[in-house]
Design a protein around this motif. Structure first.
Motif, PDB file in Angstrom:
ATOM      1  N   UNK A 183      -8.815 -12.226   0.759  1.00 56.08           N
ATOM      2  CA  UNK A 183      -9.028 -11.346   1.904  1.00 56.08           C
ATOM      3  C   UNK A 183      -7.989 -10.231   1.899  1.00 56.08           C
ATOM      4  N   UNK A 184      -8.323  -9.122   2.518  1.00 51.61           N
ATOM      5  CA  UNK A 184      -7.389  -7.998   2.562  1.00 51.61           C
ATOM      6  C   UNK A 184      -7.740  -7.077   3.723  1.00 51.61           C
ATOM      7  N   UNK A 185      -6.748  -6.310   4.165  1.00 58.22           N
ATOM      8  CA  UNK A 185      -6.914  -5.289   5.187  1.00 58.22           C
ATOM      9  C   UNK A 185      -5.984  -4.143   4.828  1.00 58.22           C
ATOM     10  N   UNK A 199      -1.083   1.304   3.303  1.00 60.31           N
ATOM     11  CA  UNK A 199      -0.373   0.115   3.757  1.00 60.31           C
ATOM     12  C   UNK A 199      -1.409  -0.993   3.923  1.00 60.31           C
ATOM     13  N   UNK A 200      -1.143  -2.153   3.352  1.00 64.16           N
ATOM     14  CA  UNK A 200      -2.151  -3.208   3.418  1.00 64.16           C
ATOM     15  C   UNK A 200      -1.568  -4.598   3.341  1.00 64.16           C
ATOM     16  N   UNK A 201      -2.401  -5.535   3.709  1.00 63.28           N
ATOM     17  CA  UNK A 201      -2.067  -6.954   3.593  1.00 63.28           C
ATOM     18  C   UNK A 201      -3.158  -7.612   2.764  1.00 63.28           C
ATOM     19  N   UNK A 202      -2.766  -8.504   1.867  1.00 64.63           N
ATOM     20  CA  UNK A 202      -3.738  -9.243   1.073  1.00 64.63           C
ATOM     21  C   UNK A 202      -3.326 -10.696   0.983  1.00 64.63           C
ATOM     22  N   UNK A 254      -1.255 -17.213  -1.398  1.00 60.77           N
ATOM     23  CA  UNK A 254      -0.479 -15.995  -1.598  1.00 60.77           C
ATOM     24  C   UNK A 254      -0.678 -15.086  -0.392  1.00 60.77           C
ATOM     25  N   UNK A 255       0.426 -14.501   0.077  1.00 64.26           N
ATOM     26  CA  UNK A 255       0.378 -13.516   1.143  1.00 64.26           C
ATOM     27  C   UNK A 255       1.279 -12.352   0.740  1.00 64.26           C
ATOM     28  N   UNK A 256       0.769 -11.134   0.873  1.00 64.62           N
ATOM     29  CA  UNK A 256       1.565  -9.994   0.434  1.00 64.62           C
ATOM     30  C   UNK A 256       1.341  -8.757   1.284  1.00 64.62           C
ATOM     31  N   UNK A 257       2.448  -8.085   1.596  1.00 70.66           N
ATOM     32  CA  UNK A 257       2.411  -6.767   2.217  1.00 70.66           C
ATOM     33  C   UNK A 257       2.547  -5.743   1.108  1.00 70.66           C
ATOM     34  N   UNK A 280       4.234 -16.508  -2.906  1.00 72.21           N
ATOM     35  CA  UNK A 280       3.200 -17.312  -3.558  1.00 72.21           C
ATOM     36  C   UNK A 280       3.681 -18.752  -3.621  1.00 72.21           C
ATOM     37  N   UNK A 281       2.863 -19.670  -3.166  1.00 67.82           N
ATOM     38  CA  UNK A 281       3.206 -21.092  -3.136  1.00 67.82           C
ATOM     39  C   UNK A 281       2.112 -21.874  -3.848  1.00 67.82           C
TER      40      UNK A 281
END
Length: 461
Positions: A183-185, A199-202, A254-257, A280-281
Motif C-alpha cells: 500500500x502507498x499514499x 512526499x509519500x508513505x509506503x 516494511x514501513x517507509x517515509x 523493515x522487520x
C-alpha cells in the motif's frame, strides 16, 4: 561420493487470470480496480522421484537402532522411516483471489498537485529450488563412503557393519501460497516549471514465505555440547540426521517515509534526490533464495527483528551540470576548453543490522548454525567510541550456560554505513557531421571515503 546428480525433471504448472477497470469518476478523480486469481499446484517430477519427510508417517516402532557413536546398525528397523512420496499429502490453496485498488486525485484541479494511493494483494509461488532439494533424498540418491582405501585400489577399503544417519532436505506438504500486501499514499506538487516535490508513505506485509528449520533437532543437552553424547542418538526421528525442513512461516513488514525532489534538465542543470526513512522487520535472514535457518526449532520468538536489509536512513542524489564556462562562443578556445559536463551521484545510508554468533554448538542440539552469545548489557557504542578495532562493546558478551540458547535476539547491532560520491567529467569533440569524439573521466568514491565492508562477528573475534 553421491551416485546421482540431485536434479531431476522438475516441473510445475500455474493458472492465472485477471480483470481490471479504470473509471474517471470526475475531472479531478480517477479510480482503478483490479482482481487477479492465481492457482499454483505443487511442483512434480514425472518419474515420481520426489521424497519428503512427513512426521506423522514416522513409526517409532520401526525405528532403527543406533550405537553410542550415533551410527545406524544394519539390519535394524526401517531405514527410510517417515520418508514418503509427497503426492498423496500435498495440500495447496485454491482461494488465491488478489484484489487491488488505486486512485489519483488532482487536488486543486490545476494539474499542479496530485494525491495518489493504492492497495493490493499479490500472490507468488516458491522457488523451484526448494522442490529440487527433494530429488537428492534417498532412495534415488545414495552416498557412498569408502574408508581406509588405497589409490591403487580405490574400490577397496574396510568393510563396516553400520551406516550413518542421513541428512535430508524436505518441504512442508501443506503448501500455503506466499503473498504480499502493498500500500502507498503520495502527494506530488509541481514547483515552478521544472521541479516536482513528492512526499509519500509506503508499506508492505509478506506472509507464508519459506524459511528453514531442523525438524529433527534434539532437546538442548549439555552432554552434546561437551561432546560426551552424540546428538543422533537422541533426535526425535532416530536414523535421520539434520532434516532441513522448508516451512512457510517467514513473515515480514516494511514501513517507509519517502521524500523526493526532481528537476528536469533545463538551463544546463538536472538533479534527482530521494530520501527514505524506513523500518523493515522479519523473522529470518535471507540466504540463497530461501529465508534462513533459525537456531531453536522449539522457540523462534527471538528471530523477529530488523531485517538483514534494513537501512533506516537512505539518501541518494544525482546531478548533471553543463559547465557554463565559454558557453556561446565558437572560437578555438571554446572548442578546446568549453562544453564540459560534470555529473555526480551521492549515496549515504545507515548501516545494516548484524548479529554476533558463537560459531559452535553451545546449546547441544547437533548444529552450531546461528547460535548467539549471551549479553549482560548493552553492546552499543557511541559514535565517538567506535573504532576500527572495536565497533561494538564486545565485553558484554559471554557464552550462555551449556545446554541453553541465548535469549539475545538477532540483528541488534548496526554495522558501518555507506558514504560515497562518484563523479564523471566528459566533453564531446565534433570531428565531422557524423563522427564525434567523447573524452570522459570517471572517479568512483571521489572523496576517498573509507567504506568498511563488514565487522568481525565470531565470538572469538
Amino acid at each position: 561420493e553421491t551416485d546421482t546428480v540431485a536434479f531431476n525433471d522438475n516441473r510445475r504448472n500455474s493458472f492465472e487470470t485477471f480483470i481490471d477497470d479504470s473509471w474517471k469518476a470526475s475531472r479531478k478523480l480517477t479510480l482503478n480496480f483490479g482482481l487477479r486469481y492465481s492457482r499454483f499446484p505443487p511442483a512434480y517430477e514425472p518419474d515420481e522421484r520426489f521424497r519428503v519427510f512427513v512426521p506423522n508417517q514416522y513409526d517409532p516402532a520401526q525405528a532403527v537402532t543406533l550405537n553410542a557413536a550415533g551410527q545406524v546398525l544394519r539390519g535394524t528397523g526401517n531405514r527410510f522411516n517417515g520418508l514418503v512420496d509427497p503426492r498423496p499429502f500435498w495440500r495447496s490453496s485454491k482461494k488465491n483471489f488478489a484484489p487491488r485498488f488505486s486512485f489519483a486525485y488532482d487536488l486543486f484541479g490545476n494539474g499542479r498537485t496530485a494525491i495518489r494511493g493504492g492497495w493490493g494483494l499479490f500472490y507468488s509461488r516458491e522457488i523451484l529450488g526448494a522442490f529440487i532439494l527433494m530429488s537428492g533424498n534417498p532412495p534415488f540418491s545414495e552416498l557412498l563412503t569408502i574408508d581406509n582405501t588405497l589409490l591403487s585400489n580405490p574400490g577397496g577399503g574396510t568393510a563396516r557393519n553400520f551406516d550413518l544417519p542421513i541428512t535430508l532436505g524436505s518441504i512442508d506438504t501443506n503448501q500455503l501460497t506466499p503473498n504480499t500486501q502493498q500500500w502507498n499514499l503520495n502527494i506530488q506538487h509541481g514547483l515552478g516549471q521544472n521541479m516536482v516535490l513528492e512526499v509519500g508513505y509506503t508499506g508492505t506485509r509478506g506472509v507464508h514465505f519459506m524459511r528453514t528449520q531442523d525438524l529433527n533437532q534434539p532437546l538442548p543437552n549439555p552432554l552434546i555440547a561437551q561432546g560426551r553424547l552424540n546428538a543422533n542418538t537422541v533426535r526425535p526421528y532416530l536414523g535421520w540426521g539434520v532434516i532441513n525442513h522448508r516451512e512457510q512461516s517467514y513473515a515480514s513488514n516494511y514501513h517507509g517515509l519517502q521524500v523526493g525532489l526532481n528537476r528536469n534538465f533545463a538551463k544546463g542543470l538536472m538533479f534527482q534526490t530521494a530520501y527514505t526513512w524506513s523500518k523493515a522487520i522479519d523473522n529470518a535472514d535471507y540466504t540463497g533464495g530461501i529465508y534462513g535457518f533459525y537456531p531453536n526449532t522449539r522457540d523462534a520468538s527471538g528471530e523477529r527483528a530488523r531485517a538483514s536489509f534494513d537501512a533506516n536512513h537512505n539518501f541518494i542524489g544525482s546531478a548533471v551540470w553543463d559547465i557554463p564556462f565559454l558557453r556561446g562562443r565558437t572560437d578555438l578556445l571554446s572548442r578546446a576548453f568549453g562544453g564540459w559536463q560534470v555529473s555526480a551521484i551521492y549515496t549515504v545510508r545507515t548501516g545494516l543490522p548484524i548479529s554476533p554468533e558463537l560459531g559452535r554448538d553451545n546449546a547441544g542440539v547437533g548444529s552450531a548454525v546461528r547460535q548467539r552469545p549471551f549479553a549482560s548489557g548493552s553492546p552499543f557504542l557511541g559514535r565517538d567510541e567506535r573504532t576500527v578495532t572495536q565497533w561494538f562493546n564486545r565485553s558484554v558478551y559471554s557464552e550462555p550456560t551449556l545446554g541453553t540458547f541465548s535469549p539475545v535476539g538477532r540483528n541488534v547491532i548496526s554495522g558501518p554505513g555507506w558514504n560515497q560520491v562518484d563523479m564523471t567529467f566528459m566533453k564531446y569533440f565534433k570531428m565531422s557531421e557524423q563522427v564525434r569524439l567523447e573524452l570522459r573521466a570517471e572517479a568512483y568514491n571521489f572523496l576517498n571515503h573509507t567504506q568498511f565492508n563488514g565487522v568481525g562477528l565470531a565470538f572469538t573475534t
